[in-house]
Design a protein around this motif. Structure first.
Motif: not given
Length: 129
Positions: A33-44
């Motif tokens: 449905l969607g995805e995001v890379y969370r830079e502050e957590r180094h996490s997809w």
């Protein structure tokens, strides 16, 4: 008493986000449905739906510990999916290289079921509808 409406989602942490996204989407048939890379957590974080219903949050976290127990340990045991024909679904998974256990019969319901495993060894179940 608290009134719960339904299970909203399950969260899975993958050791290899791309490999697990391919497994859940291309092999099991989930839709991203969607995805995001969370830079502050180094996490997809990917949101996955099955038949249009949001069901799984797929995460990656650097240095997350591996699952250290089998399904009979305390805590969440496995995630089960209903299918029309366990034997056919199992054969389709094995054709794609997914490790599956033999088909068994639930002694309480007489229904067929089997376990298979995601890329990180998370136990998943197919249960005859």
């Amino acid at each position: 008493m608290l009134k719960l409406n339904q299970v909203h989602h399950l969260a899975i942490i993958a050791s290899d986000y791309v490999r697990s996204k391919i497994f859940y989407c291309d092999i099991l048939g989930f839709t991203l449905l969607g995805e995001v890379y969370r830079e502050e957590r180094h996490s997809w974080k990917g949101d996955l739906a099955l038949n249009g219903e949001y069901l799984i949050e797929l995460f990656s976290f650097p240095s997350a510990p591996a699952r250290t127990t089998q399904p009979e340990a305390q805590g969440l045991r496995h995630l089960a999916f209903s299918v029309d024909d366990v034997a056919i679904a199992r054969a389709q998974l094995e054709f794609r290289g997914v490790r599956c256990e033999p088909v068994r019969i639930d002694p309480l319901t007489g229904k067929q079921y089997t376990f298979f495993f995601d890329p990180d060894g998370l136990p998943l179940e197919l249960y005859q509808a």
